[in-house]
Design a protein around this motif. Sequence first.
Motif, mmCIF file in Angstrom:
data_model
loop_
_atom_site.group_PDB
_atom_site.id
_atom_site.type_symbol
_atom_site.label_atom_id
_atom_site.label_comp_id
_atom_site.label_asym_id
_atom_site.label_seq_id
_atom_site.Cartn_x
_atom_site.Cartn_y
_atom_site.Cartn_z
ATOM 1 N N GLY A 1 47.672 47.945 43.849
ATOM 2 C CA GLY A 1 47.632 46.674 44.562
ATOM 3 C C GLY A 1 46.218 46.246 44.915
ATOM 4 N N LYS A 2 45.211 47.061 44.562
ATOM 5 C CA LYS A 2 43.805 46.692 44.804
ATOM 6 C C LYS A 2 43.451 45.499 43.926
ATOM 7 C CE LYS A 2 40.697 49.315 47.220
ATOM 8 N NZ LYS A 2 39.799 48.811 48.204
ATOM 9 N N GLN A 3 42.646 44.607 44.452
ATOM 10 C CA GLN A 3 42.292 43.428 43.662
ATOM 11 C C GLN A 3 41.003 43.666 42.864
ATOM 12 O OE1 GLN A 3 44.561 39.786 45.337
ATOM 13 N NE2 GLN A 3 42.615 39.900 46.389
ATOM 14 N N ASN A 4 40.859 42.938 41.785
ATOM 15 C CA ASN A 4 39.641 42.956 40.977
ATOM 16 C C ASN A 4 39.179 41.509 40.769
ATOM 17 O OD1 ASN A 4 37.824 44.680 39.159
ATOM 18 N ND2 ASN A 4 38.403 42.990 37.819
ATOM 19 N N VAL B 1 48.594 37.043 44.524
ATOM 20 C CA VAL B 1 47.144 37.266 44.552
ATOM 21 C C VAL B 1 46.631 36.671 45.858
ATOM 22 C CG1 VAL B 1 44.936 36.770 43.422
ATOM 23 C CG2 VAL B 1 46.972 37.079 42.010
ATOM 24 N N ASP B 2 45.651 37.345 46.476
ATOM 25 C CA ASP B 2 45.029 36.825 47.698
ATOM 26 C C ASP B 2 43.626 36.304 47.357
ATOM 27 O OD1 ASP B 2 47.283 37.771 49.015
ATOM 28 O OD2 ASP B 2 46.358 39.749 49.312
ATOM 29 N N VAL B 3 43.338 35.117 47.858
ATOM 30 C CA VAL B 3 42.085 34.457 47.452
ATOM 31 C C VAL B 3 41.272 34.059 48.682
ATOM 32 C CG1 VAL B 3 43.096 33.587 45.311
ATOM 33 C CG2 VAL B 3 43.210 32.181 47.364
ATOM 34 N N ASP C 1 49.919 38.145 36.989
ATOM 35 C CA ASP C 1 49.540 37.079 37.926
ATOM 36 C C ASP C 1 48.020 37.024 38.075
ATOM 37 O OD1 ASP C 1 52.209 36.774 38.346
ATOM 38 O OD2 ASP C 1 52.166 37.146 40.513
ATOM 39 N N ILE C 2 47.474 35.837 38.006
ATOM 40 C CA ILE C 2 46.036 35.673 38.223
ATOM 41 C C ILE C 2 45.790 34.424 39.077
ATOM 42 C CG2 ILE C 2 45.336 36.762 36.034
ATOM 43 C CD1 ILE C 2 44.702 33.322 35.840
ATOM 44 N N ALA C 3 44.640 34.414 39.743
ATOM 45 C CA ALA C 3 44.196 33.199 40.425
ATOM 46 C C ALA C 3 42.732 32.982 40.054
ATOM 47 C CB ALA C 3 44.338 33.327 41.928
ATOM 48 N N ILE C 4 42.378 31.723 39.839
ATOM 49 C CA ILE C 4 40.994 31.375 39.497
ATOM 50 C C ILE C 4 40.468 30.484 40.617
ATOM 51 C CG2 ILE C 4 39.552 30.109 37.857
ATOM 52 C CD1 ILE C 4 41.981 30.889 35.842
#
Length: 446
Positions: free
Chosen positions: A143-146, A231-233, A184-187
């Motif tokens: 669950g770590k983000q990159n 995703v957290d942004v 899932d991705i967020a830009i």
Amino acid sequence: MFNALREWIGHLEESNKIAKIEKKVSTEYELAGVTKLFDGEKACLFNHVDDFQMPVLSNVVYDRESIAESIGVQKEDLRNKFLESMDKPVKCEMSENVPRFKDHIITGNDIDLLKLPIPIHHEKDGGRYITSGLLIVKDINTGKQNVSIHRLQVFNKNEMGILILPRHLWHIFSQYEKEKKELDIAICIGNAPALLLASQAITPYGIDELEIANALLDNMLKLSKCETVNVDVPENCEIVIEGKLIPGLRKEEGPFGEFPRYYGPAGNRPVIKVTAVNYRDDAIYHTILPGTKEHLLLGGIAREASMIRTIAHTVPTVRDVHITFGSSCRYHAIISIKKEHEGEGKNTILAAFSNSHEIKQVIVVDEEIDIFDHDSVEWAVATRFQAGKDMIVVKGSLGSKLDPSSDQGISDKIGIDATLSINRDPDKFNVMTIPGLENMAKEDYI
Ligand code: MN
């Protein structure tokens, strides 16, 4: 330090470091051209871009000073602040507020990427490219983000092509692809410079670059949840594009003018299907023109920090590292050391090559040489270096695939040891000086 792009813009305005362009400019080449004119000097804010409402910003940072300023340190302290933040990332808290980027949430058939002022930068580019987006994903297990930045070609209203090099995002996507799962991705577009810099950090897998950014920002960075993806942004970003990387799907992407200032070729690349576009009421779109100081220095500073670490394992008296702009902040390193043992110049070269496959040429000089002054470095090479004994050539190793002189990445490397020998004849290397010069000033004489 600045925790939001618009706070940074306010600072640039106060210090007269932003060119405000009211004239209508085209997203096709003209915006890129004006950005190039101000490269290395000023940020550019384009208030009338084609018939879009949304303004466009470029050259957000434009030299080492501006990058240091954006995180609230002097230029000399930039590297240490960056290394400290890499050593001690700080977990980001979730914001309790509704983020402003959710002023507008566009989903389903209403999604249209072509409503964003996305430019075409260079003549042979395959189309419109998003170049400044922080692409954020979660690891399948931890669950770590990159966070990473990729070139993203807009194919149509809701599809983009993406170039993914074999690094962290590739590692994550390939696991999803094996299981035929969408990722899932967020830009996130329109971020404080600290986030752009942190995204370039060279870290082992599993480090969240947003936590490095949060360390740079003294724990001011807060995150918000996305609408359609897990995703957290960053809550303060201007625009968030949400979507899925589709397993097994490839479409032709490219060519694209890349960091070495040549076009990278077209090829079949993964595809993102967009699931939501979010933006502030008065959102500002940010583009990074490839090959500019903004583009190259952000990566260069991160690479220098990583390289000095590697060299210090072998040569603890390493003083400074400069990965030059002429080499696109990737290929040529100039390194100063306080030499204490014969042979350390060569060890420095070997350590620098071991730090990054991209490094193609290394020059090592003594600590009194200014490695940011090319004349000073050339003087050291001209007067302290003999090719027969002070040069290393490594043939046929792995270099950068984007270096067009390489054979698909197979590349030769050269190391130049321009340090003085410990056992030199001191009378031969007696550098001339004028007594008292260091205390003299022109104003006192005219
Ligand atoms: Mn990473």
